[in-house]
Write an enzyme that holds these catalytic residues in place. Structure first.
Site, mmCIF file in Angstrom:
data_model
loop_
_atom_site.group_PDB
_atom_site.id
_atom_site.type_symbol
_atom_site.label_atom_id
_atom_site.label_comp_id
_atom_site.label_asym_id
_atom_site.label_seq_id
_atom_site.Cartn_x
_atom_site.Cartn_y
_atom_site.Cartn_z
ATOM 1 N N ASN A 286 46.534 -18.227 -40.417
ATOM 2 C CA ASN A 286 46.633 -18.062 -39.044
ATOM 3 C C ASN A 286 47.814 -18.563 -38.560
ATOM 4 O O ASN A 286 48.668 -19.507 -38.919
ATOM 5 C CB ASN A 286 45.510 -18.797 -38.531
ATOM 6 N N GLY B 293 49.508 -7.616 -30.578
ATOM 7 C CA GLY B 293 49.658 -7.216 -32.061
ATOM 8 C C GLY B 293 51.320 -7.269 -32.430
ATOM 9 O O GLY B 293 51.859 -6.726 -33.198
ATOM 10 N N SER B 294 52.049 -8.069 -31.518
ATOM 11 C CA SER B 294 53.553 -8.312 -31.787
ATOM 12 C C SER B 294 53.617 -9.138 -33.048
ATOM 13 O O SER B 294 54.495 -8.657 -33.993
ATOM 14 C CB SER B 294 54.230 -9.212 -30.666
ATOM 15 N N ASN B 295 53.011 -9.918 -33.683
ATOM 16 C CA ASN B 295 52.895 -10.768 -34.835
ATOM 17 C C ASN B 295 52.410 -9.666 -36.080
ATOM 18 O O ASN B 295 53.064 -9.525 -37.194
ATOM 19 C CB ASN B 295 52.119 -11.840 -34.969
ATOM 20 N N MET C 252 41.170 -13.607 -31.806
ATOM 21 C CA MET C 252 40.498 -14.387 -31.042
ATOM 22 C C MET C 252 39.205 -14.579 -31.158
ATOM 23 O O MET C 252 38.240 -15.160 -30.294
ATOM 24 C CB MET C 252 41.062 -14.052 -29.351
ATOM 25 N N ARG C 253 38.601 -14.360 -32.476
ATOM 26 C CA ARG C 253 37.177 -14.612 -32.719
ATOM 27 C C ARG C 253 37.183 -15.549 -34.074
ATOM 28 O O ARG C 253 37.996 -15.683 -34.553
ATOM 29 C CB ARG C 253 36.730 -13.297 -33.317
ATOM 30 N N HIS D 274 49.637 -19.908 -34.968
ATOM 31 C CA HIS D 274 49.005 -20.537 -33.542
ATOM 32 C C HIS D 274 50.406 -20.859 -33.165
ATOM 33 O O HIS D 274 51.207 -21.945 -33.355
ATOM 34 C CB HIS D 274 48.191 -21.827 -33.908
#
Ligand code: GAR
Length: 213
Positions: free
Chosen positions: A110, A14-16, A93-94, A112
């Site tokens: 998102n 959860g750093s983002n 990651m889903r 990436h």
């Protein structure tokens, strides 16, 4: 002006999410309110970060939900209950199903950790490292029905220098992510981002790309 209600989906550290929460709190005129954090992992550090920040956070158990459609439907109920208008995936990651993606068309971003279309999937930093590329980086894109295939909103390169290790590369990529993602999410919340087929345009002020390291 009222703030756009943002949901952040995260599975891990959860750093983002933290970068988004910090920016939403500290940037003058930040256009979003983080209305909800959703995780598919009960012990995700992201959930703890949200709760520490006083942000509403829910764990949806993939097992209890029963399947992808059921998981997505449970997420939609949580989003609708809070009037969420924009979604940022941050290490989620889903894969979200086609119905979910269509419902929130051009409203799901998102982040990436590679220069897409190179190295999609869940091991992008490692894959780029093992491939021996000299430049990789970060992509922010809209989510479509594929995996890491949606229209690209912003990219920033990161160099792989001779003295880098996978750890230093990972740290450099994360620093770029934390600088880039809040800017793009905020631009989208301000209605400055347009998607025309595969082409995404952002009205000024331009995204400030972090220095290439
Ligand atoms: C980030 O590097 C993000 O780009 C990546 O997971 C990490 C999550 O870190 N996402 C993907 O690989 C998606 N395919 P965080 O939990 O500390 O934000």
């Amino acid at each position: 002006m009222s703030k756009v209600k943002l949901a952040v989906f995260a599975s891990g550290n959860g750093s983002n999410l933290q970068a988004l929460m910090d920016a939403a709190r500290s940037r003058p005129g930040a256009p979003v309110e983080i209305a909800l954090v959703v995780s598919d992992r009960r012990n995700a550090r992201a959930l703890e970060r949200a709760r520490d920040a006083g942000v509403d956070a829910v764990y949806i158990s993939p097992k209890r939900a029963g399947g992808r459609a059921e998981f997505d439907a449970a997420a939609v109920r949580e989003l609708e209950a809070r009037g969420v208008q924009l979604i940022a995936l941050a290490g989620f990651m889903r894969i979200l199903g086609a119905d979910f993606v269509r419902r929130y068309e051009n409203r799901i971003l998102n982040i990436h950790p590679s220069l897409l279309p190179a190295f999609p999937g869940t091991r992008a930093i490692q894959d780029a490292w093992e491939h021996g590329v000299k430049t990789t980086g970060v992509t922010v894109h809209y989510v479509d029905e594929g995996v890491d295939t949606g229209p690209i909103a912003a990219q920033c390169p990161t160099l792989i220098r001779p003295n880098d290790t996978i750890e230093t590369l990972t740290a450099k990529i994360h620093a770029v992510e934390h600088a880039l993602y809040p800017q793009v999410v905020f631009a989208a919340a301000e209605g400055r981002v347009r998607v025309h087929g595969r082409l995404v345009t952002i009205k000024p002020p331009a995204i400030q790309l972090p220095p290439v390291r």
